[in-house]
Motif scaffolding. Structure first.
Motif, PDB file in Angstrom:
ATOM      1  N   VAL A  16       0.859  -1.194   0.000  1.00 35.55           N
ATOM      2  CA  VAL A  16       0.000   0.000   0.000  1.00 35.55           C
ATOM      3  C   VAL A  16       0.891   1.239   0.000  1.00 35.55           C
ATOM      4  N   ILE A  17       0.605   2.180  -0.905  1.00 37.52           N
ATOM      5  CA  ILE A  17       1.496   3.304  -1.159  1.00 37.52           C
ATOM      6  C   ILE A  17       0.790   4.613  -0.791  1.00 37.52           C
ATOM      7  N   HIS A  18       1.348   5.339   0.167  1.00 42.91           N
ATOM      8  CA  HIS A  18       0.710   6.542   0.694  1.00 42.91           C
ATOM      9  C   HIS A  18       0.840   7.732  -0.242  1.00 42.91           C
ATOM     10  N   GLY A  19       0.036   8.747   0.053  1.00 42.56           N
ATOM     11  CA  GLY A  19       0.029   9.952  -0.753  1.00 42.56           C
ATOM     12  C   GLY A  19       0.878  11.059  -0.180  1.00 42.56           C
ATOM     13  N   GLY A  20       0.497  12.273  -0.524  1.00 43.84           N
ATOM     14  CA  GLY A  20       1.228  13.468  -0.125  1.00 43.84           C
ATOM     15  C   GLY A  20       1.590  14.294  -1.365  1.00 43.84           C
ATOM     16  N   PRO A  21       2.807  14.116  -1.878  1.00 46.20           N
ATOM     17  CA  PRO A  21       3.934  13.390  -1.288  1.00 46.20           C
ATOM     18  C   PRO A  21       4.287  13.943   0.102  1.00 46.20           C
ATOM     19  N   GLY A  22       4.810  13.082   0.939  1.00 48.10           N
ATOM     20  CA  GLY A  22       5.232  13.509   2.260  1.00 48.10           C
ATOM     21  C   GLY A  22       4.201  13.265   3.337  1.00 48.10           C
ATOM     22  N   ALA A  23       3.338  12.238   3.166  1.00 48.82           N
ATOM     23  CA  ALA A  23       2.336  11.923   4.189  1.00 48.82           C
ATOM     24  C   ALA A  23       2.427  10.449   4.581  1.00 48.82           C
ATOM     25  N   PRO A  24       3.573  10.010   5.081  1.00 49.28           N
ATOM     26  CA  PRO A  24       3.746   8.592   5.412  1.00 49.28           C
ATOM     27  C   PRO A  24       2.874   8.166   6.584  1.00 49.28           C
ATOM     28  N   GLY A  25       2.307   6.968   6.475  1.00 45.44           N
ATOM     29  CA  GLY A  25       1.519   6.412   7.572  1.00 45.44           C
ATOM     30  C   GLY A  25       0.033   6.399   7.318  1.00 45.44           C
ATOM     31  N   GLU A  26      -0.449   7.170   6.347  1.00 44.19           N
ATOM     32  CA  GLU A  26      -1.892   7.305   6.174  1.00 44.19           C
ATOM     33  C   GLU A  26      -2.551   6.037   5.637  1.00 44.19           C
ATOM     34  N   MET A  27      -1.768   5.084   5.143  1.00 43.57           N
ATOM     35  CA  MET A  27      -2.336   3.843   4.613  1.00 43.57           C
ATOM     36  C   MET A  27      -2.409   2.729   5.655  1.00 43.57           C
ATOM     37  N   ALA A  28      -2.105   3.045   6.910  1.00 42.86           N
ATOM     38  CA  ALA A  28      -2.074   2.020   7.957  1.00 42.86           C
ATOM     39  C   ALA A  28      -3.422   1.330   8.117  1.00 42.86           C
ATOM     40  N   HIS A  29      -4.506   2.087   8.055  1.00 39.47           N
ATOM     41  CA  HIS A  29      -5.833   1.492   8.241  1.00 39.47           C
ATOM     42  C   HIS A  29      -6.129   0.467   7.159  1.00 39.47           C
ATOM     43  N   SER A 129      -4.235  31.716   4.614  1.00 37.01           N
ATOM     44  CA  SER A 129      -3.137  32.175   5.459  1.00 37.01           C
ATOM     45  C   SER A 129      -2.049  31.105   5.573  1.00 37.01           C
ATOM     46  N   LEU A 130      -2.460  29.863   5.728  1.00 40.81           N
ATOM     47  CA  LEU A 130      -1.492  28.763   5.823  1.00 40.81           C
ATOM     48  C   LEU A 130      -0.727  28.598   4.519  1.00 40.81           C
ATOM     49  N   MET A 131      -1.394  28.778   3.392  1.00 43.04           N
ATOM     50  CA  MET A 131      -0.701  28.678   2.103  1.00 43.04           C
ATOM     51  C   MET A 131       0.325  29.792   1.942  1.00 43.04           C
ATOM     52  N   GLU A 132      -0.003  30.972   2.448  1.00 42.04           N
ATOM     53  CA  GLU A 132       0.975  32.064   2.433  1.00 42.04           C
ATOM     54  C   GLU A 132       2.184  31.719   3.298  1.00 42.04           C
ATOM     55  N   THR A 133       1.919  31.115   4.435  1.00 41.29           N
ATOM     56  CA  THR A 133       3.012  30.698   5.322  1.00 41.29           C
ATOM     57  C   THR A 133       3.929  29.693   4.638  1.00 41.29           C
ATOM     58  N   LEU A 134       3.332  28.733   3.938  1.00 43.31           N
ATOM     59  CA  LEU A 134       4.127  27.713   3.250  1.00 43.31           C
ATOM     60  C   LEU A 134       4.976  28.313   2.137  1.00 43.31           C
ATOM     61  N   ASN A 135       4.528  29.425   1.580  1.00 46.59           N
ATOM     62  CA  ASN A 135       5.278  30.079   0.502  1.00 46.59           C
ATOM     63  C   ASN A 135       6.274  31.126   0.997  1.00 46.59           C
ATOM     64  N   CYS A 171       3.867  15.111   8.538  1.00 41.42           N
ATOM     65  CA  CYS A 171       3.803  15.792   7.244  1.00 41.42           C
ATOM     66  C   CYS A 171       5.181  16.354   6.917  1.00 41.42           C
ATOM     67  N   GLN A 172       5.674  16.055   5.725  1.00 47.32           N
ATOM     68  CA  GLN A 172       7.043  16.401   5.354  1.00 47.32           C
ATOM     69  C   GLN A 172       7.015  17.359   4.165  1.00 47.32           C
ATOM     70  N   TYR A 173       7.068  18.649   4.467  1.00 46.19           N
ATOM     71  CA  TYR A 173       6.884  19.660   3.432  1.00 46.19           C
ATOM     72  C   TYR A 173       7.984  19.617   2.378  1.00 46.19           C
TER      73      TYR A 173
END
Length: 260
Positions: A16-29, A129-135, A171-173
């Motif tokens: 099972v291959i998780h998304g993101g990229p950079g979101a490891p663990g979300e496929m555990a369920h 606002s969060l998107m501005e922070t990420l940029n 989460c791995q930006y």
């Protein structure tokens, strides 16, 4: 962080291959659910380039999997699995794409507009606002705002979600930014879709009708390019079918039947 978790017993012929990229663990369920019928590998991608993630997945599967494997990818993980199956067709028995991103750029242009439109005014302002922070290059910690933005988008992406605790380890930006930039270029140039000509195995796409990643962006391009393709549309279902009240049981029944 280790780059692999294992569920069930040998042989390990499902990954099972998780998304993101950079979101490891979300496929555990999903891994836990499927481990009742199959041995399951959950690779946790740590490479910071698209080529690196493909090679990392190759190494993990060669060292731990009973090849060829059934690859189950979610969101970005579906696209990564698609790329992997094109580059290593002999290693993949079946490809299952859950809530995949679009395979042509024209289908992806309104994803953000749809997400923001589903949020309340306060939530929308917070997201912007969060998107501005990420940029903002002056802000060093991008993982925290990426996590917060992901929580808002989870709400926007879901139709009628069950109570849910995220199993994303971190989460791995940096991984998201680097890998997605390369993947987006691959899609915008048309090279992503062309890779599908090299895929030899059956491909099944499972997609929610409420997913902001348009179902047409998966169904239409892949129907043209793949030799053996089926598309399953789930009604009243968003981006995370295993967490939707109306569709979770049906989703797992479909998934288990596909890996048996």
């Amino acid at each position: 962080m280790k780059n692999l978790r294992i569920y069930g017993n040998k042989p390990f012929n499902v990954a099972v291959i998780h998304g993101g990229p950079g979101a490891p663990g979300e496929m555990a369920h999903i891994a836990r659910q499927l481990s009742s019928v199959r041995g399951v590998l959950e690779p946790l991608q740590t490479a910071t380039s698209l080529k690196g993630q493909v090679q990392e997945l190759h190494t993990v599967l060669k060292e731990n999997g009973n090849l060829p494997v059934i690859l189950i990818g979610f969101s970005w993980g579906a696209m990564l699995s698609f790329i992997f199956a094109a580059q290593y067709p002999s290693l993949v028995k079946k490809l299952i794409l859950i809530g995949s991103g679009a395979y042509e750029e024209k289908y992806a242009v309104n994803i953000m507009k749809t997400r923001l439109g589903r949020l309340s005014k306060d939530e929308r302002e917070k997201a912007l606002s969060l998107m501005e922070t990420l940029n903002d290059p002056a802000i060093r910690d991008k993982n925290t705002p990426m996590t917060q933005l992901g929580q808002l988008f989870f709400k926007a992406d879901s139709y009628d979600p069950l109570p849910y605790d995220s199993e994303v380890i971190e989460c791995q930006y940096d991984i998201y930014q680097n890998v997605w930039r390369q993947a987006s270029e691959l899609r915008s140039t048309g090279k992503l879709l062309v890779l599908g000509k090299n895929i030899q195995c059956p491909v099944v796409a499972i997609h929610g009708d409420y997913d902001p990643h348009l179902a047409e962006g998966v169904k239409d391009p892949l129907s043209r390019i793949l030799k053996d393709f089926r598309f399953i549309l789930l009604e009243n279902c968003g981006h995370y079918p295993w967490n939707e009240r109306a569709t979770r049981d049906n989703f797992y029944n479909i998934l288990k039947s596909e890996v048996e």
